[in-house]
Design a protein around this motif. Structure first.
Motif, PDB file in Angstrom:
ATOM      1  N   SER A   1      11.351 -86.469  73.747  1.00 14.04           N
ATOM      2  CA  SER A   1      12.256 -85.855  72.714  1.00 14.04           C
ATOM      3  C   SER A   1      11.481 -84.453  72.041  1.00 14.04           C
ATOM      4  O   SER A   1      10.268 -84.558  72.221  1.00 14.04           O
ATOM      5  CB  SER A   1      12.444 -86.737  71.375  1.00 14.04           C
ATOM      6  OG  SER A   1      13.124 -87.872  71.701  1.00 14.04           O
ATOM      7  N   PRO A   2      11.987 -83.630  71.627  1.00 12.81           N
ATOM      8  CA  PRO A   2      11.273 -82.277  71.120  1.00 12.81           C
ATOM      9  C   PRO A   2      10.264 -82.780  69.770  1.00 12.81           C
ATOM     10  O   PRO A   2      10.590 -83.766  69.080  1.00 12.81           O
ATOM     11  CB  PRO A   2      12.361 -81.431  70.582  1.00 12.81           C
ATOM     12  CG  PRO A   2      13.531 -82.308  70.220  1.00 12.81           C
ATOM     13  CD  PRO A   2      13.446 -83.406  71.267  1.00 12.81           C
ATOM     14  N   LYS A   3       9.564 -81.860  69.403  1.00 11.62           N
ATOM     15  CA  LYS A   3       8.365 -82.301  68.590  1.00 11.62           C
ATOM     16  C   LYS A   3       8.994 -82.512  67.043  1.00 11.62           C
ATOM     17  O   LYS A   3       8.486 -83.297  66.213  1.00 11.62           O
ATOM     18  CB  LYS A   3       7.565 -81.204  68.404  1.00 11.62           C
ATOM     19  CG  LYS A   3       6.332 -81.415  67.426  1.00 11.62           C
ATOM     20  CD  LYS A   3       5.454 -80.245  67.311  1.00 11.62           C
ATOM     21  CE  LYS A   3       4.255 -80.589  66.391  1.00 11.62           C
ATOM     22  NZ  LYS A   3       3.354 -79.406  66.043  1.00 11.62           N
ATOM     23  N   ILE A   4      10.006 -82.103  66.849  1.00 14.22           N
ATOM     24  CA  ILE A   4      10.812 -82.327  65.538  1.00 14.22           C
ATOM     25  C   ILE A   4      11.330 -83.950  65.333  1.00 14.22           C
ATOM     26  O   ILE A   4      11.535 -84.232  63.893  1.00 14.22           O
ATOM     27  CB  ILE A   4      12.190 -81.293  65.349  1.00 14.22           C
ATOM     28  CG1 ILE A   4      12.770 -81.267  63.854  1.00 14.22           C
ATOM     29  CG2 ILE A   4      13.287 -81.960  66.251  1.00 14.22           C
ATOM     30  CD1 ILE A   4      13.858 -80.307  63.533  1.00 14.22           C
TER      31      ILE A   4
ATOM     32  N   SER B   1       5.800 -96.664  71.690  1.00 16.38           N
ATOM     33  CA  SER B   1       5.906 -95.154  71.372  1.00 16.38           C
ATOM     34  C   SER B   1       4.728 -94.389  71.648  1.00 16.38           C
ATOM     35  O   SER B   1       3.657 -94.941  71.014  1.00 16.38           O
ATOM     36  CB  SER B   1       6.782 -94.875  70.206  1.00 16.38           C
ATOM     37  OG  SER B   1       6.201 -95.112  69.165  1.00 16.38           O
ATOM     38  N   CYS B   2       4.834 -93.239  71.688  1.00 18.94           N
ATOM     39  CA  CYS B   2       3.775 -92.174  71.699  1.00 18.94           C
ATOM     40  C   CYS B   2       4.175 -90.859  71.286  1.00 18.94           C
ATOM     41  O   CYS B   2       4.743 -90.111  72.137  1.00 18.94           O
ATOM     42  CB  CYS B   2       3.123 -92.268  72.894  1.00 18.94           C
ATOM     43  SG  CYS B   2       1.466 -91.228  73.036  1.00 18.94           S
ATOM     44  N   TRP B   3       3.830 -90.327  69.935  1.00 18.52           N
ATOM     45  CA  TRP B   3       4.237 -89.142  69.606  1.00 18.52           C
ATOM     46  C   TRP B   3       5.715 -88.713  69.713  1.00 18.52           C
ATOM     47  O   TRP B   3       6.411 -89.531  68.983  1.00 18.52           O
ATOM     48  CB  TRP B   3       3.373 -87.907  70.175  1.00 18.52           C
ATOM     49  CG  TRP B   3       3.515 -86.894  69.336  1.00 18.52           C
ATOM     50  CD1 TRP B   3       3.590 -86.517  68.070  1.00 18.52           C
ATOM     51  CD2 TRP B   3       3.352 -85.345  69.828  1.00 18.52           C
ATOM     52  NE1 TRP B   3       3.658 -85.262  67.776  1.00 18.52           N
ATOM     53  CE2 TRP B   3       3.427 -84.651  68.608  1.00 18.52           C
ATOM     54  CE3 TRP B   3       3.219 -84.909  71.254  1.00 18.52           C
ATOM     55  CZ2 TRP B   3       3.393 -82.980  68.913  1.00 18.52           C
ATOM     56  CZ3 TRP B   3       3.146 -83.518  71.252  1.00 18.52           C
ATOM     57  CH2 TRP B   3       3.181 -82.452  70.103  1.00 18.52           C
ATOM     58  N   THR B   4       5.814 -88.078  70.762  1.00 14.29           N
ATOM     59  CA  THR B   4       7.540 -87.666  70.752  1.00 14.29           C
ATOM     60  C   THR B   4       8.229 -88.371  72.073  1.00 14.29           C
ATOM     61  O   THR B   4       9.407 -88.513  72.187  1.00 14.29           O
ATOM     62  CB  THR B   4       7.653 -86.140  71.185  1.00 14.29           C
ATOM     63  OG1 THR B   4       6.958 -85.898  72.387  1.00 14.29           O
ATOM     64  CG2 THR B   4       7.133 -85.228  69.988  1.00 14.29           C
TER      65      THR B   4
END
Length: 211
Positions: free
Chosen positions: A158-161, A188-191
């Motif tokens: 996914s995008p950073k948002i 999960s890992c960040w995005t």
């Protein structure tokens, strides 16, 4: 003591079909209040009226949730799906972080193959390619707790948002639950959000994760 509003909200939350009809304004509040009162054995007329008021307040609340849901769907439309097949999970007893695990991790990553390890309180779950299954089983034969084969790893990129919008993880997990698809493992890992499922469910999951 639990309030009438809390009882009403809990009842609706536990009945997704009623919640869905409320969102679409397909229910008669009077009839709904009588149904809740009957099932919860509430005889007091004042309480039944309170249920109706609570239900009306609840519809306003979930409609505001829909605004956030629109944001979630918009982000998921910008996300990408990555699929890996022939995935296995191997759960071993966590006595310590074994040196053998570090060695096999280095070997697999050197070959540019799939490897994740998830460390819990009492166990470590290894996620990797099927071709390493027997080798890892042999390495940890004395500490083996559980294994799964014929799995698919789905990576949602996914995008950073995504990190700024609440409720995305819950929204995605609800899609799996609504469609009766069990998640064998998730991380999960960040995005990135990763889901491991049985390969028989792939086409179904691809359907409800298409936004």
């Amino acid at each position: 003591m639990t309030s009438t509003a809390e009882i009403t909200e809990k009842y609706i939350e536990n009945h997704p079909s009623i919640k869905d009809c409320l969102k679409k304004e397909l229910l008669n509040y009077t009839q709904l209040s009588k149904l809740i009162a009957k099932e919860l054995e509430i005889r007091n007329k004042t309480s039944i009226e309170a249920i109706q008021i609570a239900a009306r307040r609840y519809i306003r609340k979930i409609k505001s949730e829909d605004i956030n849901e629109d944001k979630i769907i918009e982000i998921l439309k910008q996300s990408e799906l990555e699929i890996k097949n022939k995935v296995v999970t191997i759960v071993i007893e966590k006595l310590y972080y074994p040196e053998k695990l570090i060695e096999i991790e280095l070997k697999i990553k050197k070959n540019k193959d799939l490897f994740y390890s998830i460390e819990g309180s009492n166990a470590i779950t290894i996620v990797t390619n099927e071709k390493y299954f027997e080798e890892i089983k042999k390495l940890f034969s004395k500490n083996l707790l559980e294994t799964h084969k014929n799995l698919i790893l789905i990576k949602l990129k996914s995008p950073k948002i995504i990190e700024k919008v609440p409720g995305i993880a819950g929204f995605i997990y609800s899609k799996f639950a609504e469609n009766g698809v069990n998640i064998i493992e998730t991380m999960s890992c960040w995005t990135d959000n990763l889901f491991i499922i049985e390969e028989d469910h792939l086409s179904e999951v691809m359907g409800f994760l298409k936004f």
